[in-house]
Design a protein around this motif. Structure first.
Motif, mmCIF file in Angstrom:
data_model
loop_
_atom_site.group_PDB
_atom_site.id
_atom_site.type_symbol
_atom_site.label_atom_id
_atom_site.label_comp_id
_atom_site.label_asym_id
_atom_site.label_seq_id
_atom_site.Cartn_x
_atom_site.Cartn_y
_atom_site.Cartn_z
ATOM 1 N N LYS A 8 0.837 -1.197 0.000
ATOM 2 C CA LYS A 8 0.000 0.000 0.000
ATOM 3 C C LYS A 8 0.873 1.250 0.000
ATOM 4 O O LYS A 8 1.791 1.368 0.808
ATOM 5 C CB LYS A 8 -0.907 0.002 1.224
ATOM 6 C CG LYS A 8 -1.898 1.120 1.242
ATOM 7 C CD LYS A 8 -2.815 0.996 2.446
ATOM 8 C CE LYS A 8 -3.769 2.162 2.518
ATOM 9 N NZ LYS A 8 -4.561 2.124 3.749
ATOM 10 N N GLY A 9 0.575 2.151 -0.906
ATOM 11 C CA GLY A 9 1.289 3.414 -0.996
ATOM 12 C C GLY A 9 2.352 3.409 -2.075
ATOM 13 O O GLY A 9 2.997 2.394 -2.330
ATOM 14 N N ALA A 10 2.518 4.553 -2.724
ATOM 15 C CA ALA A 10 3.488 4.686 -3.809
ATOM 16 C C ALA A 10 4.896 4.351 -3.343
ATOM 17 O O ALA A 10 5.648 3.673 -4.050
ATOM 18 C CB ALA A 10 3.444 6.095 -4.391
ATOM 19 N N ARG A 11 5.266 4.787 -2.157
ATOM 20 C CA ARG A 11 6.625 4.551 -1.673
ATOM 21 C C ARG A 11 6.894 3.055 -1.516
ATOM 22 O O ARG A 11 7.902 2.535 -2.001
ATOM 23 C CB ARG A 11 6.860 5.256 -0.345
ATOM 24 C CG ARG A 11 8.239 4.946 0.239
ATOM 25 C CD ARG A 11 8.537 5.711 1.478
ATOM 26 N NE ARG A 11 8.882 7.058 1.056
ATOM 27 C CZ ARG A 11 8.611 8.160 1.749
ATOM 28 N NH1 ARG A 11 8.011 8.075 2.892
ATOM 29 N NH2 ARG A 11 8.975 9.342 1.282
ATOM 30 N N GLU A 12 6.002 2.349 -0.858
ATOM 31 C CA GLU A 12 6.205 0.913 -0.623
ATOM 32 C C GLU A 12 6.238 0.130 -1.937
ATOM 33 O O GLU A 12 7.082 -0.748 -2.135
ATOM 34 C CB GLU A 12 5.093 0.382 0.278
ATOM 35 C CG GLU A 12 5.298 -1.027 0.741
ATOM 36 C CD GLU A 12 4.271 -1.479 1.769
ATOM 37 O OE1 GLU A 12 4.238 -2.697 2.032
ATOM 38 O OE2 GLU A 12 3.503 -0.651 2.287
ATOM 39 N N ILE A 13 5.344 0.469 -2.839
ATOM 40 C CA ILE A 13 5.281 -0.224 -4.133
ATOM 41 C C ILE A 13 6.540 0.032 -4.946
ATOM 42 O O ILE A 13 7.166 -0.887 -5.461
ATOM 43 C CB ILE A 13 4.019 0.201 -4.912
ATOM 44 C CG1 ILE A 13 2.762 -0.302 -4.182
ATOM 45 C CG2 ILE A 13 4.059 -0.302 -6.347
ATOM 46 C CD1 ILE A 13 1.478 0.339 -4.653
ATOM 47 N N PRO A 21 9.083 6.738 -6.259
ATOM 48 C CA PRO A 21 7.649 6.898 -6.017
ATOM 49 C C PRO A 21 7.038 8.111 -6.719
ATOM 50 O O PRO A 21 5.848 8.127 -7.005
ATOM 51 C CB PRO A 21 7.534 7.053 -4.500
ATOM 52 C CG PRO A 21 8.830 6.645 -3.939
ATOM 53 C CD PRO A 21 9.857 6.700 -5.033
ATOM 54 N N ARG A 22 7.853 9.100 -7.024
ATOM 55 C CA ARG A 22 7.336 10.281 -7.734
ATOM 56 C C ARG A 22 6.875 9.933 -9.136
ATOM 57 O O ARG A 22 6.122 10.683 -9.753
ATOM 58 C CB ARG A 22 8.406 11.362 -7.806
ATOM 59 C CG ARG A 22 8.756 11.935 -6.468
ATOM 60 C CD ARG A 22 9.832 12.973 -6.614
ATOM 61 N NE ARG A 22 10.247 13.426 -5.298
ATOM 62 C CZ ARG A 22 11.298 14.167 -5.060
ATOM 63 N NH1 ARG A 22 12.064 14.544 -6.070
ATOM 64 N NH2 ARG A 22 11.607 14.532 -3.850
ATOM 65 N N ASN A 23 7.323 8.803 -9.655
ATOM 66 C CA ASN A 23 7.003 8.404 -11.028
ATOM 67 C C ASN A 23 5.898 7.356 -11.112
ATOM 68 O O ASN A 23 5.695 6.775 -12.171
ATOM 69 C CB ASN A 23 8.256 7.850 -11.716
ATOM 70 C CG ASN A 23 9.363 8.869 -11.793
ATOM 71 O OD1 ASN A 23 9.114 10.067 -11.831
ATOM 72 N ND2 ASN A 23 10.591 8.407 -11.807
ATOM 73 N N ILE A 24 5.165 7.129 -10.038
ATOM 74 C CA ILE A 24 4.220 6.014 -10.045
ATOM 75 C C ILE A 24 3.134 6.172 -11.108
ATOM 76 O O ILE A 24 2.754 5.203 -11.755
ATOM 77 C CB ILE A 24 3.602 5.742 -8.656
ATOM 78 C CG1 ILE A 24 2.886 4.379 -8.684
ATOM 79 C CG2 ILE A 24 2.710 6.886 -8.213
ATOM 80 C CD1 ILE A 24 2.610 3.776 -7.354
#
Length: 79
Positions: A8-13, A21-24
């Protein structure tokens, strides 16, 4: 462990697949990263097995470029 079910979350993924994560959004939209939001709201979510498959597909798509390049550069050095 319950956390193994879904990231869960852009950072974890993105940390799981070695991306920023800025590029998710670009990764999902343009590169097929298997992550989603429910009704386009809330946190990003992804299944670990989907991320494993995606990263292997990325490897398979791009690894031959480097393997071929290494062989080609070796041939050039010999000549």
């Amino acid at each position: 462990m319950i956390t193994d079910i879904c990231l869960k979350g852009a950072r974890e993924i993105c940390e799981a697949v070695g991306e920023n994560p800025r590029n998710i959004i670009e990764l999902v939209r343009d590169r097929g990263l298997p992550a989603w939001k429910r009704d386009d709201k809330g946190a990003w979510r992804a299944l670990p097995e989907d991320l494993h498959r995606w990263i292997r597909e990325q490897r398979d798509r791009h690894i031959s470029n480097y393997m071929f390049r290494d062989r080609w550069e070796g041939l050039e050095e010999e000549n």
